[in-house]
Design an enzyme around this catalytic site. Structure first.
Site, PDB file in Angstrom:
ATOM      1  N   GLU A   1      12.053  46.426  56.543  1.00  0.00           N
ATOM      2  CA  GLU A   1      12.335  47.635  57.330  1.00  0.00           C
ATOM      3  C   GLU A   1      13.754  48.070  56.995  1.00  0.00           C
ATOM      4  O   GLU A   1      14.716  47.499  57.508  1.00  0.00           O
ATOM      5  CB  GLU A   1      12.196  47.322  58.828  1.00  0.00           C
ATOM      6  CG  GLU A   1      10.795  46.914  59.259  1.00  0.00           C
ATOM      7  CD  GLU A   1       9.846  48.101  59.337  1.00  0.00           C
ATOM      8  OE1 GLU A   1      10.325  49.249  59.455  1.00  0.00           O
ATOM      9  OE2 GLU A   1       8.619  47.884  59.263  1.00  0.00           O
TER      10      GLU A   1
ATOM     11  N   CYS B   1      18.561  53.797  62.468  1.00  0.00           N
ATOM     12  CA  CYS B   1      18.016  53.883  61.101  1.00  0.00           C
ATOM     13  C   CYS B   1      17.262  55.180  60.866  1.00  0.00           C
ATOM     14  O   CYS B   1      17.199  55.659  59.737  1.00  0.00           O
ATOM     15  CB  CYS B   1      17.116  52.685  60.824  1.00  0.00           C
ATOM     16  SG  CYS B   1      15.771  52.534  62.006  1.00  0.00           S
TER      17      CYS B   1
HETATM   18  P1  NAD Z   1      23.279  43.354  59.270  1.00  0.00           P
HETATM   19  O1  NAD Z   1      24.570  43.360  58.513  1.00  0.00           O
HETATM   20  O2  NAD Z   1      23.260  42.881  60.675  1.00  0.00           O
HETATM   21  O3  NAD Z   1      22.267  42.502  58.400  1.00  0.00           O
HETATM   22  C1  NAD Z   1      20.945  42.218  58.835  1.00  0.00           C
HETATM   23  C2  NAD Z   1      20.692  40.734  58.720  1.00  0.00           C
HETATM   24  O4  NAD Z   1      20.860  40.318  57.368  1.00  0.00           O
HETATM   25  C3  NAD Z   1      21.632  39.866  59.567  1.00  0.00           C
HETATM   26  O5  NAD Z   1      20.875  38.974  60.332  1.00  0.00           O
HETATM   27  C4  NAD Z   1      22.506  39.177  58.544  1.00  0.00           C
HETATM   28  O6  NAD Z   1      22.864  37.880  58.945  1.00  0.00           O
HETATM   29  C5  NAD Z   1      21.643  39.137  57.314  1.00  0.00           C
HETATM   30  N1  NAD Z   1      22.436  39.141  56.089  1.00  0.00           N
HETATM   31  C6  NAD Z   1      23.516  39.918  55.830  1.00  0.00           C
HETATM   32  N2  NAD Z   1      23.989  39.649  54.582  1.00  0.00           N
HETATM   33  C7  NAD Z   1      23.196  38.680  54.055  1.00  0.00           C
HETATM   34  C8  NAD Z   1      23.162  37.992  52.799  1.00  0.00           C
HETATM   35  N3  NAD Z   1      24.061  38.227  51.845  1.00  0.00           N
HETATM   36  N4  NAD Z   1      22.201  37.067  52.613  1.00  0.00           N
HETATM   37  C9  NAD Z   1      21.295  36.815  53.571  1.00  0.00           C
HETATM   38  N5  NAD Z   1      21.271  37.453  54.769  1.00  0.00           N
HETATM   39  C10 NAD Z   1      22.208  38.358  55.013  1.00  0.00           C
HETATM   40  O7  NAD Z   1      22.611  44.780  59.313  1.00  0.00           O
HETATM   41  P2  NAD Z   1      22.773  45.994  58.314  1.00  0.00           P
HETATM   42  O8  NAD Z   1      22.060  45.718  57.044  1.00  0.00           O
HETATM   43  O9  NAD Z   1      24.167  46.484  58.282  1.00  0.00           O
HETATM   44  O10 NAD Z   1      21.913  47.054  59.146  1.00  0.00           O
HETATM   45  C11 NAD Z   1      22.003  48.399  58.885  1.00  0.00           C
HETATM   46  C12 NAD Z   1      20.903  48.824  57.927  1.00  0.00           C
HETATM   47  O11 NAD Z   1      19.651  48.512  58.495  1.00  0.00           O
HETATM   48  C13 NAD Z   1      20.891  50.319  57.687  1.00  0.00           C
HETATM   49  O12 NAD Z   1      20.627  50.557  56.333  1.00  0.00           O
HETATM   50  C14 NAD Z   1      19.739  50.804  58.554  1.00  0.00           C
HETATM   51  O13 NAD Z   1      19.143  51.996  58.112  1.00  0.00           O
HETATM   52  C15 NAD Z   1      18.798  49.640  58.454  1.00  0.00           C
HETATM   53  N6  NAD Z   1      17.915  49.593  59.605  1.00  0.00           N
HETATM   54  C16 NAD Z   1      16.588  49.770  59.419  1.00  0.00           C
HETATM   55  C17 NAD Z   1      15.735  49.756  60.505  1.00  0.00           C
HETATM   56  C18 NAD Z   1      14.257  49.940  60.368  1.00  0.00           C
HETATM   57  O14 NAD Z   1      13.562  49.701  61.341  1.00  0.00           O
HETATM   58  N7  NAD Z   1      13.754  50.347  59.215  1.00  0.00           N
HETATM   59  C19 NAD Z   1      16.257  49.553  61.785  1.00  0.00           C
HETATM   60  C20 NAD Z   1      17.621  49.365  61.934  1.00  0.00           C
HETATM   61  C21 NAD Z   1      18.448  49.372  60.839  1.00  0.00           C
END
Ligand code: NAD
Length: 473
Positions: free
Chosen positions: A220, A254
């Site tokens: 997602e 998102c």
């Molecule tokens: P985030 O930084 O919290 O990362 C998400 C998860 O990934 C965390 O649990 C984190 O521990 C893990 N993570 C981060 N780096 C990692 C790595 N190098 N290796 C393994 N795991 C790792 O969240 P984010 O990515 O900043 O969230 C924002 C993004 O999420 C935006 O692009 C947004 O559009 C997208 N998003 C999508 C939805 C959807 O439902 N499609 C919903 C919300 C957010």
């Protein structure tokens, strides 16, 4: 509100955590619908009994107001639970299918079976909803789960790490708090499905790790979700819906509209109407509104502030690094000379290339709806596309002429609120979908089962010896 940090887990402890969830699944306790119902009811009780604590944690992490948290976080999960409880018996039943004449007499059905242990990795922007809403489907389908909350929402992460095992079957639903090292250790383990919500860069890490075990994934992700504001769209209503969708949670949604495309003639009126809507929703001074959010981290705040000189700030633009405040802002952009180059050419400002994920709304003038369609198609497939238009033909042209995870016509965000509508992306915005029955199906194997009676043995027609037979099979 001080956060009590949860001690980090060593890889060995993570291995044992996953092994516990697997042993619990192998026990068979998750298979009866009664167990699943019990767990869903327990999750609902957690949300009700600890609603205030969850609201406080969301306020501490993201400055969300209690009402917004009740609607967009706790309420969304409770609605998913209610929907699952209402329909579970039907979803879990074998689904009869018809058979071609050549296979009759016979009976065929898809029999849903749970997959096993599902890993849910959640982001920080809706840290309650995006961790627990997938869990509803995981439990409804009879799986056990390992939950990985986001370290960037530390209050919610610490609270759920404490509450989940106290309310749910602690051997079936495990929480692993922590950051990249913990997620990396988790990803080395074998799961039967992984749901990852977050950005495309980490999604590639998740997909590579999953491939090692041939584990299916639901990804997602995000992207630049465009909105088209048509010449005949209702100005005040559309502007209010755009403003609400864009600036709620300080733009960190998102499926928030990333930017608006409209004709040059409409830019000034739309800007003014969005400004009126912002004042109506968050007052003259959003910094003092209890309902306006804050940016999650200093890095994201600095990134967003960096966008402000990439267009003309029509209103907003106030910011404060200490409190990570950034006012609802409209950036007026100049008309792109070539829509295809305008999405990733070197001269294109970052605000038009990167997912904004904050309260900065570029308004981009384009000559027509069809030029807007070209502009959308020149970029990656977005998670959402919005059309504000009085013309059914124009709306149809966008639905049929572009590709996106979801579409909202004259509305934004709420396409994700109906459990009947599967939610997910396409291409760069993700793969797979969930919510409602789509969750149950995503976390089940729909096992095809064929029964063919032994008497009236029609199979003989297709069995050798074939020599001397006439006609075609
Ligand atoms: P985030 O930084 O919290 O990362 C998400 C998860 O990934 C965390 O649990 C984190 O521990 C893990 N993570 C981060 N780096 C990692 C790595 N190098 N290796 C393994 N795991 C790792 O969240 P984010 O990515 O900043 O969230 C924002 C993004 O999420 C935006 O692009 C947004 O559009 C997208 N998003 C999508 C939805 C959807 O439902 N499609 C919903 C919300 C957010």
């Amino acid at each position: 509100m001080p956060v009590t940090p949860t001690p980090p887990l060593e890889p060995d402890a993570i291995r044992r955590t996953v092994a516990t969830a697997r042993a619990r699944f192998d026990d068979g306790v998750t298979r009866p619908l009664a167990w699943r119902r019990e767990q869903l009811a327990a999750l609902d009780r957690l949300l009700v009994e600890h609603g205030v604590e969850l609201e406080e944690a969301l306020h501490a992490d993201l400055h969300k107001s209690a009402t917004e948290s009740r609607i967009t976080e706790i309420g969304v999960v409770r609605a998913e639970i209610a929907h699952a409880l209402r329909h579970l018996t039907r979803w879990a039943r074998p689904r009869r299918t018809s058979l071609p004449l050549a296979l009759r007499p016979g009976r065929a059905a898809l029999v849903p079976e749970p997959l096993g242990v599902v890993l849910v990795i959640a982001p920080w922007n809706y840290p309650v909803q995006l961790l627990l809403s997938p869990l509803v489907g995981v439990l409804a389908a009879g799986n056990t789960a390992v939950l990985k909350p986001s370290e960037l929402a530390p209050h919610v992460s610490a609270l759920l790490t404490r509450l989940v095992p106290a309310h749910l079957d602690p051997r079936a639903v495990r929480v692993v708090p922590g950051a990249v090292p913990e997620t990396t250790a988790l990803l080395a383990e074998r799961f039967d499905h992984i749901v990852y919500t977050g950005n495309g860069r980490v999604a590639r890490i998740v997909a590579r790790a999953a491939a090692e075990h041939l584990t299916p994934t639901t990804l997602e992700l995000g992207g630049k979700s465009p909105a088209w504001f048509d010449d005949d769209a209702h100005l005040e209503q559309a502007a209010r819906r755009i403003a609400w969708a864009k600036f709620s949670n300080a733009g960190q949604t998102c499926i928030a509209p990333d930017h608006v495309l409209t004709t040059p003639d409409r830019v000034a009126a739309l800007t003014a109407a969005i400004e009126r809507a912002v004042r109506d929703l968050w007052g003259q001074d959003p910094a003092s509104s209890p309902d306006y959010g804050r940016i999650v981290s200093d890095t994201h705040h600095a990134r967003l502030v960096g966008y402000l000189d990439q267009g003309r700030v029509a209103f907003g633009g106030d910011h404060d690094a200490a409190t990570r405040f950034l006012a609802p802002t409209v950036l007026q952009m100049s008309q792109p000379t070539d829509p295809a180059a305008s999405r990733d050419g070197e001269d294109v400002p970052a605000v038009l290339r990167e997912e904004i994920f904050g309260p900065v709304l570029p308004i981009i003038p384009v000559p027509s709806a069809s030029a807007a369609i070209d502009y959308v198609n020149a970029g990656d497939k977005p998670l959402a596309l919005y059309v504000f238009s009085a013309s059914a033909a124009t709306s149809r042209a966008f639905v049929q002429g572009t590709s996106s995870g979801t579409v909202g016509l004259d509305v934004a965000l709420l396409q994700a609120a109906a459990p009947e509508l599967p939610f997910g992306g396409v291409g760069e915005s993700g793969s797979g979908s969930y919510h409602g029955q789509a969750s149950f199906d995503a976390f089940s194997h729909l096992k095809p089962v064929l029964r063919k009676p032994l008497e009236l043995d029609t199979l003989r027609i297709a069995q050798p010896p074939f020599s001397g037979r006439r006609g075609r099979v």
